[in-house]
Design a protein around this motif. Structure first.
Motif, PDB file in Angstrom:
ATOM      1  N   PRO A  84      33.906  42.287  33.992  1.00  0.00           N
ATOM      2  CA  PRO A  84      33.525  40.915  33.667  1.00  0.00           C
ATOM      3  C   PRO A  84      33.578  40.601  32.178  1.00  0.00           C
ATOM      4  N   ASN A  85      33.504  41.628  31.329  1.00  0.00           N
ATOM      5  CA  ASN A  85      33.574  41.397  29.891  1.00  0.00           C
ATOM      6  C   ASN A  85      35.008  41.137  29.430  1.00  0.00           C
ATOM      7  N   TYR A  86      35.964  41.792  30.066  1.00  0.00           N
ATOM      8  CA  TYR A  86      37.385  41.635  29.737  1.00  0.00           C
ATOM      9  C   TYR A  86      38.178  41.539  31.036  1.00  0.00           C
ATOM     10  N   PRO A  87      38.140  40.377  31.692  1.00  0.00           N
ATOM     11  CA  PRO A  87      38.752  40.275  33.018  1.00  0.00           C
ATOM     12  C   PRO A  87      40.281  40.340  33.031  1.00  0.00           C
ATOM     13  N   PHE A  88      40.913  40.072  31.904  1.00  0.00           N
ATOM     14  CA  PHE A  88      42.376  40.140  31.878  1.00  0.00           C
ATOM     15  C   PHE A  88      42.857  40.477  30.478  1.00  0.00           C
ATOM     16  N   THR A  89      44.135  40.833  30.389  1.00  0.00           N
ATOM     17  CA  THR A  89      44.733  41.196  29.102  1.00  0.00           C
ATOM     18  C   THR A  89      45.858  40.232  28.768  1.00  0.00           C
ATOM     19  N   ASN A  90      46.389  40.333  27.560  1.00  0.00           N
ATOM     20  CA  ASN A  90      47.488  39.453  27.179  1.00  0.00           C
ATOM     21  C   ASN A  90      48.802  39.858  27.846  1.00  0.00           C
ATOM     22  N   GLN A  91      48.823  41.002  28.541  1.00  0.00           N
ATOM     23  CA  GLN A  91      50.018  41.398  29.281  1.00  0.00           C
ATOM     24  C   GLN A  91      50.028  40.821  30.704  1.00  0.00           C
ATOM     25  N   ASP A  92      48.899  40.303  31.176  1.00  0.00           N
ATOM     26  CA  ASP A  92      48.828  39.742  32.527  1.00  0.00           C
ATOM     27  C   ASP A  92      49.627  38.448  32.624  1.00  0.00           C
ATOM     28  N   THR A  93      50.210  38.224  33.791  1.00  0.00           N
ATOM     29  CA  THR A  93      50.930  36.968  34.038  1.00  0.00           C
ATOM     30  C   THR A  93      49.918  35.854  34.279  1.00  0.00           C
ATOM     31  N   ILE A  94      50.367  34.626  34.234  1.00  0.00           N
ATOM     32  CA  ILE A  94      49.486  33.474  34.448  1.00  0.00           C
ATOM     33  C   ILE A  94      48.854  33.550  35.835  1.00  0.00           C
ATOM     34  N   MET A  95      49.636  33.906  36.856  1.00  0.00           N
ATOM     35  CA  MET A  95      49.101  33.990  38.212  1.00  0.00           C
ATOM     36  C   MET A  95      48.112  35.152  38.344  1.00  0.00           C
ATOM     37  N   ASN A  96      48.370  36.232  37.633  1.00  0.00           N
ATOM     38  CA  ASN A  96      47.457  37.368  37.654  1.00  0.00           C
ATOM     39  C   ASN A  96      46.122  36.984  37.002  1.00  0.00           C
ATOM     40  N   ILE A  97      46.184  36.257  35.899  1.00  0.00           N
ATOM     41  CA  ILE A  97      44.974  35.783  35.224  1.00  0.00           C
ATOM     42  C   ILE A  97      44.191  34.854  36.143  1.00  0.00           C
ATOM     43  N   ALA A  98      44.896  33.923  36.787  1.00  0.00           N
ATOM     44  CA  ALA A  98      44.240  32.987  37.711  1.00  0.00           C
ATOM     45  C   ALA A  98      43.565  33.740  38.850  1.00  0.00           C
ATOM     46  N   SER A  99      44.248  34.734  39.374  1.00  0.00           N
ATOM     47  CA  SER A  99      43.694  35.536  40.467  1.00  0.00           C
ATOM     48  C   SER A  99      42.456  36.304  40.014  1.00  0.00           C
ATOM     49  N   ILE A 101      40.400  35.553  37.549  1.00  0.00           N
ATOM     50  CA  ILE A 101      39.302  34.616  37.303  1.00  0.00           C
ATOM     51  C   ILE A 101      38.674  34.184  38.627  1.00  0.00           C
ATOM     52  N   ALA A 102      39.502  33.911  39.631  1.00  0.00           N
ATOM     53  CA  ALA A 102      38.988  33.534  40.949  1.00  0.00           C
ATOM     54  C   ALA A 102      38.162  34.676  41.545  1.00  0.00           C
ATOM     55  N   ASN A 103      38.656  35.910  41.422  1.00  0.00           N
ATOM     56  CA  ASN A 103      37.910  37.068  41.934  1.00  0.00           C
ATOM     57  C   ASN A 103      36.591  37.247  41.184  1.00  0.00           C
ATOM     58  N   LEU A 104      36.623  37.024  39.876  1.00  0.00           N
ATOM     59  CA  LEU A 104      35.402  37.146  39.079  1.00  0.00           C
ATOM     60  C   LEU A 104      34.362  36.114  39.511  1.00  0.00           C
ATOM     61  N   HIS A 105      34.804  34.876  39.768  1.00  0.00           N
ATOM     62  CA  HIS A 105      33.880  33.838  40.240  1.00  0.00           C
ATOM     63  C   HIS A 105      33.297  34.216  41.601  1.00  0.00           C
ATOM     64  N   ALA A 106      34.139  34.728  42.486  1.00  0.00           N
ATOM     65  CA  ALA A 106      33.667  35.126  43.820  1.00  0.00           C
ATOM     66  C   ALA A 106      32.662  36.271  43.709  1.00  0.00           C
ATOM     67  N   GLU A 107      32.974  37.275  42.899  1.00  0.00           N
ATOM     68  CA  GLU A 107      32.056  38.405  42.725  1.00  0.00           C
ATOM     69  C   GLU A 107      30.753  37.960  42.077  1.00  0.00           C
ATOM     70  N   SER A 108      30.835  37.025  41.110  1.00  0.00           N
ATOM     71  CA  SER A 108      29.621  36.518  40.455  1.00  0.00           C
ATOM     72  C   SER A 108      28.735  35.791  41.458  1.00  0.00           C
ATOM     73  N   SER A 109      29.343  35.008  42.333  1.00  0.00           N
ATOM     74  CA  SER A 109      28.568  34.295  43.360  1.00  0.00           C
ATOM     75  C   SER A 109      27.890  35.269  44.311  1.00  0.00           C
ATOM     76  N   LYS A 110      28.636  36.285  44.743  1.00  0.00           N
ATOM     77  CA  LYS A 110      28.054  37.298  45.638  1.00  0.00           C
ATOM     78  C   LYS A 110      26.933  38.048  44.927  1.00  0.00           C
ATOM     79  N   ASP A 111      27.143  38.348  43.662  1.00  0.00           N
ATOM     80  CA  ASP A 111      26.137  39.057  42.875  1.00  0.00           C
ATOM     81  C   ASP A 111      24.872  38.220  42.762  1.00  0.00           C
TER      82      ASP A 111
END
Length: 174
Positions: A84-99, A101-111
């Motif tokens: 959660p502190n570093y969910p993506f890197t500058n090597q990630d694609t735009i779709m990978n970053i979007a994915s 972030i969506a997973n982080l939001h879902a995990e945060s909600s479950k948490d």
């Protein structure tokens, strides 16, 4: 701040740092370790472990060990797929970053849901129901969340007062 982060960043002495690194490496393995066992493994003294625990704000080794093991257990059950502190890197694609972030939001909600307790939530609902007016204060980037809460209060016909504070930040360089 997480206990493991405090342990990594605290300015411990050399002998204390050896113990801290040992604990961070072993994680759950220290469950059944006494101060003497850890001291023997790290060629230090049991009193050093107690000093570490006290420097981190605990009353002693067992208090520290329980808090540390609870944190490790919590972290192992949550946020396994994404840091959660570093969910993506500058090597990630735009779709990978979007994915991610969506997973982080879902995990945060479950948490968040896992941390809620029925009685505490019910008490908060009762307090809101009994109140004649709800005052909502928001600062800076949390304004949107405050406005969204006010919108929801309006939908249930709850009288509210929304106060917006803008915080200015500045830096002085010499």
């Amino acid at each position: 701040m997480l206990l493991k982060d405090q342990m990594k960043n605290f300015p411990f002495s050399n002998s204390e740092r050896i113990i801290v690194d040992y604990i961070l490496d072993r994680q759950n393995e220290i469950k059944d370790y006494s101060t003497k066992m850890v001291a023997d493994e790290t060629y230090t003294s049991p009193s050093t472990l107690i000093r570490i625990a006290k420097k981190l704000g605990f009353s002693g080794w067992n208090d520290f060990k329980n808090a540390y093991l609870n944190e490790i257990d919590y972290l192992n059950k949550h946020f396994q797929d994404i840091d959660p502190n570093y969910p993506f890197t500058n090597q990630d694609t735009i779709m990978n970053i979007a994915s991610k972030i969506a997973n982080l939001h879902a995990e945060s909600s479950k948490d968040t849901l896992s941390l809620m307790q029925h009685d505490t939530l019910q008490k908060a609902v009762q307090i809101l129901r009994r109140s004649k007016e709800v005052r909502v204060f928001a600062i800076s980037n949390l304004n949107f969340i405050g406005e969204e809460f006010v919108f929801k209060l309006n939908r249930i016909k709850k009288k509210q007062l929304f106060q917006l504070y803008k915080i200015s930040c500045f830096m002085m360089l010499q």
